[in-house]
Write a protein that holds these residues in place. Structure first.
Motif, PDB file in Angstrom:
ATOM      1  N   ASP A  14      -8.644   4.054 -21.603  1.00 11.87           N
ATOM      2  CA  ASP A  14      -7.398   3.301 -21.530  1.00 11.87           C
ATOM      3  C   ASP A  14      -7.580   2.080 -20.648  1.00 11.87           C
ATOM      4  OD1 ASP A  14      -5.790   4.611 -23.243  1.00 11.87           O
ATOM      5  OD2 ASP A  14      -5.038   6.041 -21.759  1.00 11.87           O
ATOM      6  N   TRP A  15      -6.997   0.999 -21.093  1.00  9.90           N
ATOM      7  CA  TRP A  15      -7.121  -0.261 -20.351  1.00  9.90           C
ATOM      8  C   TRP A  15      -5.800  -0.535 -19.659  1.00  9.90           C
ATOM      9  CZ3 TRP A  15      -8.406  -5.592 -22.959  1.00  9.90           C
ATOM     10  CH2 TRP A  15      -8.944  -6.457 -22.000  1.00  9.90           C
ATOM     11  N   PHE A  16      -4.752  -0.675 -20.436  1.00  7.12           N
ATOM     12  CA  PHE A  16      -3.420  -0.776 -19.852  1.00  7.12           C
ATOM     13  C   PHE A  16      -2.409  -0.553 -20.965  1.00  7.12           C
ATOM     14  CE2 PHE A  16      -4.441  -5.031 -21.284  1.00  7.12           C
ATOM     15  CZ  PHE A  16      -3.253  -5.544 -21.781  1.00  7.12           C
ATOM     16  N   THR A  17      -1.176  -0.301 -20.551  1.00  9.75           N
ATOM     17  CA  THR A  17      -0.103  -0.094 -21.503  1.00  9.75           C
ATOM     18  C   THR A  17       0.982  -1.105 -21.224  1.00  9.75           C
ATOM     19  OG1 THR A  17      -0.624   2.237 -21.495  1.00  9.75           O
ATOM     20  CG2 THR A  17       1.491   1.605 -22.438  1.00  9.75           C
ATOM     21  N   ILE A  18       1.464  -1.730 -22.270  1.00  6.89           N
ATOM     22  CA  ILE A  18       2.560  -2.680 -22.098  1.00  6.89           C
ATOM     23  C   ILE A  18       3.616  -2.312 -23.126  1.00  6.89           C
ATOM     24  CG2 ILE A  18       1.309  -4.417 -23.482  1.00  6.89           C
ATOM     25  CD1 ILE A  18       2.717  -6.561 -21.781  1.00  6.89           C
ATOM     26  N   ILE A  69       0.249  -5.308 -14.777  1.00  6.32           N
ATOM     27  CA  ILE A  69       1.143  -4.716 -15.774  1.00  6.32           C
ATOM     28  C   ILE A  69       1.466  -3.281 -15.399  1.00  6.32           C
ATOM     29  CG2 ILE A  69       1.346  -4.077 -18.206  1.00  6.32           C
ATOM     30  CD1 ILE A  69      -0.235  -6.540 -18.910  1.00  6.32           C
ATOM     31  N   ARG A  85      -4.173  -4.301 -15.869  1.00  5.23           N
ATOM     32  CA  ARG A  85      -3.372  -3.176 -15.392  1.00  5.23           C
ATOM     33  C   ARG A  85      -2.999  -3.314 -13.916  1.00  5.23           C
ATOM     34  NH1 ARG A  85      -4.278   2.893 -17.202  1.00  5.23           N
ATOM     35  NH2 ARG A  85      -6.360   2.773 -16.344  1.00  5.23           N
ATOM     36  N   LEU A  86      -3.806  -4.066 -13.169  1.00  5.93           N
ATOM     37  CA  LEU A  86      -3.469  -4.308 -11.767  1.00  5.93           C
ATOM     38  C   LEU A  86      -2.056  -4.834 -11.636  1.00  5.93           C
ATOM     39  CD1 LEU A  86      -6.733  -6.046 -10.517  1.00  5.93           C
ATOM     40  CD2 LEU A  86      -5.967  -3.733 -10.017  1.00  5.93           C
ATOM     41  N   TYR A 132       3.984   3.471  -6.875  1.00  5.56           N
ATOM     42  CA  TYR A 132       3.832   2.767  -8.146  1.00  5.56           C
ATOM     43  C   TYR A 132       4.269   3.593  -9.342  1.00  5.56           C
ATOM     44  CZ  TYR A 132       1.467  -0.809  -5.468  1.00  5.56           C
ATOM     45  OH  TYR A 132       1.199  -1.793  -4.571  1.00  5.56           O
ATOM     46  N   ARG A 139      -9.157   6.182 -12.852  1.00  2.97           N
ATOM     47  CA  ARG A 139      -8.617   7.103 -13.837  1.00  2.97           C
ATOM     48  C   ARG A 139      -9.148   6.769 -15.231  1.00  2.97           C
ATOM     49  NH1 ARG A 139      -3.573   6.776 -11.870  1.00  2.97           N
ATOM     50  NH2 ARG A 139      -2.897   5.336 -13.481  1.00  2.97           N
ATOM     51  N   ALA A 140      -9.166   5.453 -15.496  1.00  2.86           N
ATOM     52  CA  ALA A 140      -9.650   5.029 -16.800  1.00  2.86           C
ATOM     53  C   ALA A 140     -11.073   5.515 -17.032  1.00  2.86           C
ATOM     54  CB  ALA A 140      -9.578   3.505 -16.909  1.00  2.86           C
ATOM     55  N   ALA A 171       0.823  -1.204   0.000  1.00  2.00           N
ATOM     56  CA  ALA A 171       0.000   0.000   0.000  1.00  2.00           C
ATOM     57  C   ALA A 171       0.856   1.252   0.000  1.00  2.00           C
ATOM     58  CB  ALA A 171      -0.939  -0.021   1.202  1.00  2.00           C
ATOM     59  N   ASN A 209       7.302  -8.384 -19.303  1.00  2.00           N
ATOM     60  CA  ASN A 209       6.020  -8.124 -18.645  1.00  2.00           C
ATOM     61  C   ASN A 209       5.129  -9.355 -18.716  1.00  2.00           C
ATOM     62  OD1 ASN A 209       5.781  -5.394 -17.595  1.00  2.00           O
ATOM     63  ND2 ASN A 209       6.135  -4.714 -19.678  1.00  2.00           N
ATOM     64  N   ASP A 259       5.391  -2.658 -15.700  1.00  2.27           N
ATOM     65  CA  ASP A 259       5.804  -2.087 -16.981  1.00  2.27           C
ATOM     66  C   ASP A 259       6.944  -1.074 -16.841  1.00  2.27           C
ATOM     67  OD1 ASP A 259       5.459  -1.971 -19.827  1.00  2.27           O
ATOM     68  OD2 ASP A 259       4.659   0.041 -19.538  1.00  2.27           O
ATOM     69  N   VAL A 303      -4.121   2.611  -3.648  1.00  3.93           N
ATOM     70  CA  VAL A 303      -3.025   2.666  -4.611  1.00  3.93           C
ATOM     71  C   VAL A 303      -3.404   2.000  -5.916  1.00  3.93           C
ATOM     72  CG1 VAL A 303      -0.638   2.076  -4.988  1.00  3.93           C
ATOM     73  CG2 VAL A 303      -1.440   2.641  -2.701  1.00  3.93           C
ATOM     74  N   ILE A 304      -4.082   0.907  -5.786  1.00  5.60           N
ATOM     75  CA  ILE A 304      -4.293   0.108  -6.996  1.00  5.60           C
ATOM     76  C   ILE A 304      -5.535   0.540  -7.767  1.00  5.60           C
ATOM     77  CG2 ILE A 304      -4.778  -2.238  -7.815  1.00  5.60           C
ATOM     78  CD1 ILE A 304      -2.730  -3.246  -5.984  1.00  5.60           C
ATOM     79  N   ALA A 323      -5.951   3.271 -10.967  1.00  2.00           N
ATOM     80  CA  ALA A 323      -5.796   2.856 -12.356  1.00  2.00           C
ATOM     81  C   ALA A 323      -7.154   2.718 -13.023  1.00  2.00           C
ATOM     82  CB  ALA A 323      -5.051   1.523 -12.410  1.00  2.00           C
ATOM     83  N   ILE A 324      -8.089   2.145 -12.287  1.00  2.00           N
ATOM     84  CA  ILE A 324      -9.402   1.897 -12.869  1.00  2.00           C
ATOM     85  C   ILE A 324     -10.216   3.189 -12.885  1.00  2.00           C
ATOM     86  CG2 ILE A 324     -11.460   0.486 -12.692  1.00  2.00           C
ATOM     87  CD1 ILE A 324      -9.560  -1.239 -10.733  1.00  2.00           C
ATOM     88  N   THR A 335       5.263  -0.197 -25.631  1.00  2.00           N
ATOM     89  CA  THR A 335       4.703   0.896 -26.428  1.00  2.00           C
ATOM     90  C   THR A 335       3.256   0.632 -26.823  1.00  2.00           C
ATOM     91  OG1 THR A 335       5.607  -0.201 -28.367  1.00  2.00           O
ATOM     92  CG2 THR A 335       6.920   1.575 -27.413  1.00  2.00           C
ATOM     93  N   LEU A 336       2.784  -0.551 -26.514  1.00  2.00           N
ATOM     94  CA  LEU A 336       1.447  -0.937 -26.977  1.00  2.00           C
ATOM     95  C   LEU A 336       0.384  -0.425 -26.018  1.00  2.00           C
ATOM     96  CD1 LEU A 336      -0.368  -2.542 -28.886  1.00  2.00           C
ATOM     97  CD2 LEU A 336       0.135  -4.581 -27.557  1.00  2.00           C
ATOM     98  N   PHE A 358      -7.973  -6.628 -29.965  1.00  5.93           N
ATOM     99  CA  PHE A 358      -7.833  -7.419 -28.739  1.00  5.93           C
ATOM    100  C   PHE A 358      -9.153  -7.544 -28.002  1.00  5.93           C
ATOM    101  CE2 PHE A 358      -3.234  -7.887 -28.610  1.00  5.93           C
ATOM    102  CZ  PHE A 358      -3.158  -9.096 -27.949  1.00  5.93           C
ATOM    103  N   MET A 389      -3.308  -0.403 -24.909  1.00 10.28           N
ATOM    104  CA  MET A 389      -4.532  -1.194 -25.020  1.00 10.28           C
ATOM    105  C   MET A 389      -5.706  -0.362 -24.504  1.00 10.28           C
ATOM    106  SD  MET A 389      -3.681  -4.143 -26.129  1.00 10.28           S
ATOM    107  CE  MET A 389      -3.549  -5.798 -25.579  1.00 10.28           C
TER     108      MET A 389
END
Lengths: 511, 666
Positions: B87-91, A495, A492-493, A58, B11-12, A54, A337, A499, B4-5, B8-9, B93-94, B158, B96
């Motif tokens: 946005d879903w995720f970035t890996i 990656i 994304r959780l 990140y 924000r999307a 926590a 990754n 990444d 923290v986690i 990501a969601i 340069t890709l 995808f 997603m």
């Protein structure tokens, strides 16, 4: 830096060790207390680990966090250097979560011949060893944690295993030891070749990136280190200890073996072999990729021939780790990754599969597919349903965790790193082999589901009063089942964590 | 942890990018999400819901249908395509994304999928009544609908792939719904594996196209733009196109991967209607049309191959429809054949693509109608075999009339839906001067009409040949039949030049194309339909045993054995791999690889014993005398043989130290 930040990692990693000591002091006849202490100590360690997660930054990218670098054995230049970054965090946290769930599971199931005290103390010792491997940034420290894992697992298999346990335990121990000898040799070589002499992984990395190690040196040492890791992964053809170890190990032994221990090998590649010896990595990458491709197809075919459910899943692990290694072999950020995603996903899914098989065995007292005879979903709808779901996740259905690691590894093989440009056709061939592997994987899992879960209950089991999934099982399974869906839907959780640091690491290869 | 986690969601969620959204199109994602919610709700609360959970499915899909009509309205009133993504995720340069791309085609597909799905949801209340896994059936049905709708709205490959495979999974669990029977679970496996054989090339095709964007995106519009702009080498585009097409061959049951679809009829009939006729199997066609720029800008051989596979499928499967006794199998082969029509038309340029979509559109309604009608018949007769039916027009009038409307539409009789769409197909081929394809499909149309006549005559005319007393189905089943029959009568006019052919104002590739009515083509296709029907009537106007079709001799044997493809696959691939190759691999593992390991261990032990003996005799012997050594050595040997691990470890570490010293000196 606060005390918490300097000590959090150490606290979490050593708490299980303390727990093992406490459990050793409890009288033998206080069985429930022992089991409770197992849950308390793994739980406390997990809480510390989650609290650390926590507080983890990140957005920081590559650097180490919660770092502690202090004197340890000055005589040989070994330091107590621990820390965590986005690459190790997922595996480190997974170690605590899986260990805790195993301790919960043990509340109900202690395999024959009992001896709960020793069983849990060893499990806790194992936990410290595994967790320590993922945070050590000193090669001596890394090696000690690495070897620390061997002993408890040897006893878990050798004492609480099934019929052929002694053979499996010795084979596991010696084979891994055989590999780690070469690994240690490689570590020593790095130490003596670096100036100033150091075991520090980050310093060696900087030294390697600065061209400190000659190409010939890298070729030899990478080979030695990679052999040690390869046995642990295990890569084809060094995998034959795994089916035996898994088949004989008690349920939670299998869960932790598949869930965490195998990842120590792949983690070693990512953390040590690749960054310190990039020239070696480049030279070996096509071979690693080739062995990975063989592993994927070979393991899937072997799975089709298995008659023992646990052995089948053990072989499936070889195939899944093949995808992880294929990702690593591409030396790209996508590939690494994918590899880390694959490690975590495999840890959750295959760990869960071993839980399922363990619970099936606990009821039927057989793991032979022919003897189970089908109808599991009819006899025990919840257990059969969960087992089917996890098997489907394992074959890589999109929307579940198993998908991303595999598909991204294949994607990375379509275009490996710049430095491997002349190997492009080879890697595309690996990709095609991996694709064929996914078809075969679907084949053996669906066939397994058909023979075990579907169909009608055979006469011999019809009157058996087996309980369906019980409360303790639900408690230890639900977090894993939820993770399977969550990671599949929100990759994304994971990656998102890996990444950044992977990108920093892979700058070495121009990928 | 969560703090923290989750950002990501969260924000999307805030990054919703409504570039050109207008009207209800911005809610297209909701149409797909609603059935997903329904699936989850039914899974966890279905058994506690009165009725077993169907209400959630009907409500959400019904809402989705209304919403879809609203979205279509945007295009009816002349609106343009819209898109939005998060946005879903970035890996690496890709990048997603989860996104939706809504054009007229999307809107039409949304309407088709929700309409048929709604009918099937309602119909199944009656059809699946009393089933042991009624609630679970609705979970799968809703999940399938969500996955298919996701394929329809997906703006990137995808996301499309995920819906695509989840559909395949739903298909698997629904074909195997009655998994107590071995044949059902085997059919389910066959469907999953066969389609996955196509999905792997599809995945690789996605890779090729992602690589063509420089590993940045899998967005279909961006890829199309790139390809159409000539920025990707033709060879690469061709590779991408042909690999993508592999997915369509599997999913849309094209030759040579069509073999799973007839066996898929092992599933409950409503599933056959929804998944294996109207929607999922059309997804392959949809995908090809959605990524059509890729096909259009590939080397010409790609589209020629597409056309060849389509026409072989259309004709070959049609012939197989002639010899089936199982009414659902007749319909299954008919579905394969009609999908072959659509795939064939992809070879005829943008106009062909649009015509293919019109056929997909009309086919969805009349084939769903036919399947649900056959389900009604099966429900009444408790058999799939037409030889045990007959005379049902008197006892099941609603089923009879609606089924007949569907059959005439399938045969291509004006003015029903199938006539207009088949006519458009032929016109498109005629405009593109694809004469070979034109005549072959015209011939296939006559075959279609022939087996359709056979099916209707054997089922509904003559005397009842089965057991028991068939009766008309309940209203929850006949209601959807009537609704679909109504659609079958009406939807054809949407593509008729005489009404302005509005369908082609909604569905087009770059520019709407003028639809022309070519009288001689219409006459010819009507003649083919009538000829086939008349032929069927002549042969089957009364029940005869054995079936007159058996008089075809060798040809009949070839058809009855499905061109021997199943045998070839089973004996040539499945058995050798599953039983032969796997056993060989296992042998190599147990005997060869493990043999080396165990052999090495033996040698090591043998060596260590030798060393020890030497040690005893030379060193200890000198100290303690020879006499005591024998007993001591025996004890040590037992010690080693008991497998004491620490001792091995000590040996190995000693070796390491020695080697390390040597190593650092070189």
């Amino acid at each position: 830096m606060s005390t918490w930040e300097r000590s959090a990692i150490t606290i979490a990693t050593l708490l299980p060790l303390v727990g093992a000591g406490v459990i050793a002091l409890v009288p033998r006849d206080r069985d429930r207390l022992v089991r409770g202490l197992g849950i308390v100590f793994t739980g406390a360690a997990m809480v510390v680990a989650l609290a650390l997660a926590a507080g983890f930054d990140y957005g920081a990218g590559g650097g180490l966090q919660f770092e502690l670098n202090t004197r340890w054995i000055p005589a040989i230049g070994a330091r107590y250097h621990v820390g965590i970054d986005g690459i190790s965090l997922p595996l480190w946290v997974l170690t605590f979560v899986l260990s805790f769930l195993c301790a919960v599971y043990t509340w109900r199931y202690v395999p024959s011949p009992g001896k709960t005290k020793a069983f849990l103390a060893l499990t806790l010792l194992l936990e410290t060893g595994m967790a320590g491997t993922f945070i050590a940034f000193d090669l001596v420290l890394f090696f000690i944690f690495w070897e620390l894992v061997l002993v408890p697992m040897y006893f878990l298999i050798g004492i609480w295993g099934s019929a052929n346990r002694e053979y499996a335990a010795i084979k596991f121990f010696l084979y891994t030891l055989f590999g780690s000898v070469f690994m240690l040799l490689g570590f020593l070589a790095m130490y003596f070749r670096s100036t100033p002499h150091t075991f520090d992984i980050l310093q060696l990395q900087a030294y390697g990136a600065g061209g400190g190690f000659t190409r010939t040196f890298q070729l030899i040492v990478f080979g030695a280190v990679a052999l040690g890791f390869a046995v642990k992964v295990p890569m084809w053809p060094f995998h034959t200890w795994l089916p035996d170890a898994h088949t004989e190990a008690p349920t939670i032994g299998s869960v932790l073996l598949a869930g965490i221990m195998l990842k120590m090998g792949t983690y070693g590649f990512v953390r040590i072999a690749l960054p310190i010896l990039p020239e070696g990595a480049k030279a070996y990458a096509p071979w690693i990729g080739g062995l990975a491709a063989i592993a994927i197809v070979y393991a899937a075919l072997a799975c089709l021939a298995q008659k023992d459910l646990k052995r089948l899943i053990a072989f499936s692990s070889v195939g899944h780790m093949g995808f992880v290694m294929l990702g690593i072999a591409t030396l790209t950020d996508v590939g690494i990754n994918a590899a880390i995603f694959g490690m975590v996903a495999h840890g959750i899914i295959t760990g869960m599969l071993f839980f399922c098989v363990g619970s099936v065995y606990d009821r039927y007292h057989t793991r032979m597919i022919a003897e189970l005879g089908g109808g599991l979903m009819q006899k025990l709808p919840y257990l059969g349903g969960v087992f089917t779901f996890v098997a489907i996740a394992s074959l890589g259905l999109p929307g579940l965790a198993g998908f991303w690691g595999e598909v991204m590894a294949l994607l990375s093989a379509y275009r490996p790193a710049e430095v491997l440009a002349d190997q492009l056709p080879l890697f595309r061939a690996f990709m095609v082999a991996g694709g064929i592997g996914t078809i075969l994987t679907a084949g053996y899992f669906l066939w397994m589901i058909q023979r075990v879960n579907m169909g009608t209950v055979p006469e011999r089991w019809r009157e058996s009063p087996f309980p369906d999934v019980v409360a303790v099982e639900w408690v230890s399974w639900v977090p894993l089942l939820v993770s399977i869906v969550a990671l599949g839907v929100f990759p994304r959780l994971l990656i998102g964590i890996t990444d950044g640091p992977v990108g920093a690491l892979m700058g070495l290869f121009g990928g | 942890m969560t703090a923290v986690i989750t950002p990501a969601i969260v924000r999307a969620g805030e990054e919703v990018h409504l570039a050109t959204s207008a009207g209800l199109t911005r809610y297209a994602w909701l149409v797909a999400l609603l059935p997903l919610i329904s699936a989850v709700v039914i899974l966890f609360f279905g058994k506690r819901t009165p009725g077993g959970g169907w209400i959630w499915g009907v409500l959400t899909v019904g809402t989705g249908f209304v919403l879809s009509l609203g979205i279509l309205w945007h295009f009816v009133t002349g609106g343009g395509p819209t898109g939005a993504a998060v946005d879903w995720f970035t890996i690496g340069t890709l990048r997603m994304q989860l996104g939706q791309y809504v054009d007229g085609l999307t809107a039409v597909m949304l309407v088709v999928v929700t309409a048929v799905s709604l009918c099937v949801h309602v119909y199944s209340i009656g059809y699946m009544h009393g089933d042991a896994r009624f609630t679970w059936f609705y979970v799968a049905l809703s999940l399938f609908t969500a996955a298919m709708l996701n394929v329809v709205i997906a703006d990137n490959l995808f996301q499309l792939l995920i819906g695509w495979e989840v559909m395949g999974f739903c298909s698997y669990i629904l074909i195997g719904h009655w998994w107590e029977e071995h044949v059902n679970s085997s059919s389910a496996i066959k469907a999953f594996i066969t389609t996955r054989i196509g999905d792997v090339p599809f995945l690789f095709g996605v890779f090729v196209l992602i690589a063509a964007t420089g590993f940045t995106t899998s967005n279909i519009q961006e890829i199309s733009h790139l390809v159409a702009g000539g920025e990707v080498a033709r060879g690469v585009v061709a590779l991408g196109a042909i690999l993508l097409f592999g997915g369509a061959v599997g999913k849309s049951a094209q030759f040579p991967l069509h073999v799973w679809l007839p066996d898929a009829m092992a599933g409950p009939t409503p599933v056959s209607a929804l998944i294996h006729a109207a929607t999922m199997v059309a997804a392959g066609v949809y995908m090809v049309g959605r990524t059509y720029e890729v096909f259009l800008h590939a080397d010409p051989w790609v589209l020629q191959l597409v056309g060849a596979i389509g026409v072989v499928t259309a004709f070959g499967a049609g012939l197989l429809g002639l010899v089936q006794d199982d009414i659902k199998r007749v319909l299954a082969y008919s579905t394969i054949s009609q999908l072959g029509y659509m795939i064939t038309l992809m070879a005829a340029g943008p106009a062909g693509r649009n015509a293919a979509f019109f056929h997909l559109f009309t086919h969805a309604f009349f084939k769903a109608l036919l399947f649900l009608g056959s389900g009604s018949v099966i429900h009444a007769c408790h058999t799939n075999n037409m030889s045990e039916m007959g005379g049902l027009r008197r006892t099941m009038p609603v089923t009879f009339w609606t089924f007949t409307i569907g059959s005439l539409a399938l045969a291509g009789v004006p003015p029903l839906a199938g006539f207009f769409s088949k006519d458009e197909l032929l016109v498109a081929l005629e405009h593109d001067h694809q004469w070979l394809l034109f005549w072959l499909l015209l011939g296939a149309a006559a075959v279609t009409a022939f087996y359709t006549a056979r099916m209707v005559l054997q089922t509904f005319f003559g005397e009842y040949r089965g057991h028991g007393h068939p009766h008309e189905s309940p209203a929850s089943m006949t209601g959807p039949l009537v609704a679909l029959a109504g659609a079958t009568v009406l939807v054809g006019f949407l593509g008729f030049a005489g009404t302005g052919a509005p369908f082609f104002d909604w569905v087009y590739l770059e520019e709407p194309e003028a639809v022309t009515f070519v009288p001689w083509v219409a006459l010819l296709s009507t003649a083919a339909a009538l000829l086939g029907l008349a032929g069927g009537y002549a042969v089957y106007r009364e029940w005869r045993e054995p079936d007159p079709i058996t008089r075809l001799g060798a040809l009949h044997r070839l058809l009855a054995n499905k061109y021997y493809l199943d045998d070839i696959y089973w004996r040539g691939i499945v058995r050798p791999v599953r039983d032969g190759l796997s056993a060989a691999v296992n042998w190599s593992n147990q005997v060869v690889l493990d043999g080396i390991v165990n052999g090495a261990a033996k040698v090591a032990r043998w060596l260590s014993e030798g060393v020890r003996a030497l040690d005893e005799e030379v060193v200890d012997g000198a100290v303690n005398g020879v006499g005591r050594t024998a007993g001591y050595a025996g004890a040590v040997l037992r010690y080693v043989q008991s497998g004491n691990v620490q001792r091995y470890a000590a040996f190995l570490f000693a070796g390491v130290v020695i080697l390390a010293v040597i190593f650092t000196r070189i």
